[in-house]
Design an enzyme around this catalytic site. Structure first.
Site, short mmCIF file in Angstrom:
data_model
loop_
_atom_site.label_atom_id
_atom_site.label_comp_id
_atom_site.label_asym_id
_atom_site.label_seq_id
_atom_site.Cartn_x
_atom_site.Cartn_y
_atom_site.Cartn_z
N GLU A 382 0.80 -1.24 0.00
CA GLU A 382 0.00 0.00 0.00
C GLU A 382 0.83 1.28 0.00
O GLU A 382 0.43 2.30 0.57
CB GLU A 382 -0.96 0.02 1.19
CG GLU A 382 -2.02 -1.08 1.10
CD GLU A 382 -3.16 -0.90 2.09
OE1 GLU A 382 -2.93 -0.30 3.14
OE2 GLU A 382 -4.26 -1.37 1.78
N GLU A 451 -6.45 -7.90 -0.73
CA GLU A 451 -7.09 -7.75 0.58
C GLU A 451 -8.53 -7.30 0.39
O GLU A 451 -8.83 -6.55 -0.55
CB GLU A 451 -6.36 -6.72 1.45
CG GLU A 451 -5.01 -7.15 1.96
CD GLU A 451 -4.35 -6.09 2.86
OE1 GLU A 451 -5.06 -5.42 3.63
OE2 GLU A 451 -3.12 -5.95 2.76
C1 GAL Z 1 -4.74 -2.82 4.85
C2 GAL Z 1 -3.32 -3.23 5.23
C3 GAL Z 1 -3.33 -4.39 6.21
C4 GAL Z 1 -4.33 -4.17 7.30
C5 GAL Z 1 -5.67 -3.97 6.67
C6 GAL Z 1 -6.79 -3.90 7.68
O1 GAL Z 1 -4.77 -1.52 4.38
O2 GAL Z 1 -2.62 -3.60 4.10
O3 GAL Z 1 -2.07 -4.58 6.74
O4 GAL Z 1 -3.97 -3.04 8.04
O5 GAL Z 1 -5.64 -2.80 5.90
O6 GAL Z 1 -7.98 -3.94 7.01
#
Ligand code: GAL
Length: 794
Positions: A382, A451
């Site tokens: 990110e 994710e």
């Molecule tokens: C994302 C990040 C993860 C975690 C996640 C929580 O932005 O890559 O490490 O923090 O959010 O939803």
């Protein structure tokens, strides 16, 4: 011949460092004896200041370097030390490592005294260091510290293999080519390199080439080779040796799988066949000891993901993980997206940026022979675009491995794509809107969702039923959506297990409750969004406990059954309510859509009350309206539209068959069928008996090159084996024999269950016992058999 010695036992440890320690025979202040994997400090389960693991500590060990090792090459291997380590031999500084997640090897041949004891000191700096990824800004995970992965001593002949990269060509044809790029020491020139490919003990082919250069390129053609895939992860042993007529100088064996993994603009293809990647992210975080868990525990995580959750993919967020975890993925057929250390932040200093590049290099060098790895994530998770940095990262990746795609996880649309695959964290879904973004709006190239969920719907194992269900439904909807679009190569959700985090994240107690399982690897309902898609086990998980008092206004609003059954018959007591089928209309792309139970009265009014179908439908319709808003909130207009006494009748039926505060609780029975055969029965509703259940993942412990450890889950269950989510009984643990509890020996159940790990404390074989006590249940005893393996490898 190469020999490996375990250096994982009996280190002296101090939670401080002084230059005095570098002097001969110095004693460390507050010294204690520890074994590796070790965490610099055990942290509480939650509610602690993450700074407690940020300090400098010392590990010290005397190692005898045999006289016979003179003339050989002696390598000290550290699999992972958090986060900056300085290595001293006999007081002399010989190496600095600036990454807590990559393996490093040091040639100590010229630093040791032969035939004598030598002192190894590791000064371990576990503080956040702005020159080292992932540090420099905030991070959403705890970073811990200490020598938390294994340490070895490798003794090699001067003639040895330095590195080998194995990959296949023409993988999908009958005749496949195994390519072996081996780098050997210069002393090996003139000898032979022999590559043997073996299926178990049988040698399939043996190939010999004279060594003319330190770099060797061998191509070996093979037929009758089975491919490696997620269903049949067939691995061959490829042994590479350096020999001459008389002597075997070195042999290294790799486990190799023949497979072709390709990301295209229209999806992911394994061995030429489309495969939708369905996965979850994993942090290597365990309660109390953080990152420090031995091989069997690391491997068990991979097994949970593959077998229990039926996933085909995992992302090692946000750093390379234990070699043992990756090996288990190879063995189980769990595809891996491996990522370099980092979290959103790109350091400005040259050191930080250099380390990032080195991390890409070290990660790939360690793992490029693993069949399970299908992509290298070479960008900081990110982070913003940084062409200079990421152009280089991609170049490094390609220079080491042209066979795998690169990715780099983004949270921004239309960022500069220097990798092969646009890997994107899609957190758009809030329960009401679009489930996933349109892939073609994000990239024209190959596309993978790395994710989803996470902070969009944190859910604790002890949240109320409605929340636990919504958590599960959202996961299910996203997987369903992933199948809709071919362009989406797959979806990897956030996250498999809850994890400890920094103060800036999580629920304020240093935990992110984002997992589909909790930090103890205990189930949450959301596990079944994934597990129900499996064909392996019979799954029938009902979202509700059928206790009306759990719901506002005693209205159980939604009931889902996560199952791989063809249909489920629901009984109210002994009366059949109705047969329910998977909800194909809503979850039209899933192999096993959940069943939505939207009519809990079913045929009862016809069968029990002797109404006609038409009457039953009418009454049920009123019942559902009462259910939705409560009888007191029905409009006058609606009430007067009903025939005389109908409302009262419907309200009576509602009270009798759905919900009545003041009525007797009832049992509901769910019978799941596959191919018209009853495969699973679940009973919900009122219960009368309570049991404390304790089960170990295995009863066998193997003390080998490290101590071994095993998880034991304790739960409170009713007579129908339902976990009683709101139980918080206090549990006391005692042990007998050479094992001890990791973390506290006394704790309360969380979400009706809790697990703990025990570990071996010696390298003696024998029996051990764990005693589990609570105030109101009889003692439970679990027996363990401890065996030992020789810790020297040849
Ligand atoms: C994302 C990040 C993860 C975690 C996640 C929580 O932005 O890559 O490490 O923090 O959010 O939803």
């Amino acid at each position: 011949m190469r020999e490996r010695y375990s250096l994982n036992f009996d280190w002296k440890y101090a939670d401080n460092f002084s230059k005095e320690y570098l002097k001969d025979n110095a004693k460390l202040k507050n010294e204690k004896t520890v074994n590796i994997p070790h965490t610099n400090i055990e942290v509480p389960y939650n509610n602690y200041n993450e700074n407690i693991s940020q300090f400098v500590s010392t590990y010290k060990k005397n190692i005898k370097i045999d006289k016979s090792f003179l003339g050989k090459v002696i390598i000290l291997v550290f699999e992972g030390v958090g986060h900056k380590s300085d290595i001293y031999i006999n007081g002399r500084h010989i190496y600095t490592q600036k990454c807590g997640y990559t393996c490093f090897e040091i040639d100590i041949s010229s630093h040791v005294n032969y035939g004598k004891n030598n002192t190894v000191i590791v000064k371990t700096d576990s503080r956040e260091n702005t020159d080292i990824p992932p540090f420099g800004y905030v991070i959403d995970y705890q970073t811990y510290g200490g020598i938390y992965r294994e340490v070895y001593l490798d003794i090699l002949e001067k003639e040895h293999i330095k590195d080998a990269f194995l990959y296949s060509k023409n993988t999908l044809s009958n005749i496949k080519t195994l390519v072996c790029e081996a780098i050997v020491s210069k002393e090996s020139l003139g000898k032979d390199i022999i590559v043997k490919i073996c299926d178990k003990k049988n040698v399939i082919i043996e190939y010999i080439q004279n060594i003319k250069d330190e770099k060797n390129h061998l191509e070996i053609e093979l037929s009758n080779i089975k491919l490696w895939d997620t269903d049949n992860p067939k691995l061959y042993d490829v042994s590479i040796s350096i020999e001459d007529n008389k002597t075997l100088f070195d042999r290294k064996t790799y486990r190799f799988g023949f497979r072709e993994a390709v990301f295209r603009d229209d999806g992911f293809f394994l061995n030429g066949k489309r495969l939708k990647l369905i996965g979850l992210n994993r942090h290597q975080i365990y309660p109390y000891v953080g990152y420090a868990m031995p091989s069997s525990v690391q491997k068990e995580d991979a097994r949970i993901l593959k077998d229990d959750l039926a996933l085909n993919c995992v992302r090692t967020s946000h750093y390379p993980q234990s070699r043992n975890f990756i090996e288990a993925c190879d063995e189980l057929g769990l595809l891996v997206i491996e990522e370099i250390p980092g979290w959103q932040h790109i350091g400005k200093s040259k050191n930080w940026r250099d380390m990032h590049q080195k991390n890409v290099y070290d990660m790939i060098l360690r793992d490029r022979n693993s069949a399970s790895i299908i992509m290298w994530c070479v960008r900081i998770d990110e982070s913003v675009d940084d062409d200079e940095l990421y152009k280089k990262s991609n170049e490094i990746a390609k220079s080491l491995d042209k066979t795998r795609a690169t990715g780099g996880v983004r949270c921004i649309e239309n960022s500069r794509l220097l990798e092969d695959v646009y890997t994107f964290n899609d957190f758009i879904y809030n329960g009401k809107n679009m489930v996933l973004r349109k892939a073609e709006n994000i990239t024209k190239n190959a596309y993978l969702v790395t994710e989803y969920m996470g902070h969009m719907y944190p859910t604790k194992s002890f949240d109320d039923e409605q929340k636990r269900l919504e958590h599960t439904v959202r996961h299910t909807k996203i997987i369903n959506e992933a199948y809709r679009e071919n362009k989406i190569a797959g979806v990897i959700g956030w996250i498999s297990f809850d994890y400890n985090t920094h103060k800036d994240f999580g629920s304020g107690d240093r935990i992110c409750y984002h997992g589909v399982m909790d930090i103890f690897r205990c189930d949450k309902l959301a596990k079944y969004a994934y597990a129900s898609q499996s064909e392996k086990n019979d799954v029938l998980e009902v979202s509700s406990s059928f206790n009306i008092g759990e719901y506002p206004g005693i209205r159980i609003d939604k009931i889902y059954i996560f199952t791989n059954c063809d249909y489920v018959d629901i009984y109210r007591g002994t009366d059949l309510v109705k047969r329910y089928y998977p909800s194909k209309e809503i979850f039209n792309f899933l192999q096993h859509p959940p069943i939505i139970v939207d009519d809990i009265i079913g045929n009862l009014l016809i069968d029990k009350e002797k109404f006609t179908k038409e009457e039953s439908d009418k009454i049920k319709d009123i019942c559902f309206k009462i259910h939705d808003s409560g009888i007191e909130n029905l409009s006058e207009e609606y009430k007067t539209s009903l025939e005389k006494d109908t409302l009262k009748l419907a309200n009576d039926m509602y009270g009798k068959y759905v919900a009545n505060w003041g009525g007797k609780g009832i049992k509901y029975i769910f019978k799941g069928y596959k191919n018209n055969k009853l495969v699973k029965t679940v009973v919900k509703g009122v219960n009368e008996h309570f049991y404390l259940i304790a089960k170990a993942d295995t009863n066998k412990l193997i003390a080998a090159d490290t101590y071994d450890s095993v998880r034991i889950e304790v739960s409170l269950q009713d007579e129908n084996k339902n976990t009683l989510i709101y139980a918080n009984d206090v549990i006391d643990i005692k042990t007998k024999g050479d094992i001890e509890v990791i973390g506290p020996s006394s704790f309360a159940l969380i979400g009706g269950r809790r697990a703990f790990w025990v570990k071996t404390t010696s390298r003696k074989k024998g029996k051990a016992k764990v005693f589990i006590n609570s105030e109101r249940f009889d003692e439970k005893v679990i027996d363990f058999n401890i065996t030992c393996k020789n810790i020297l490898y040849k």
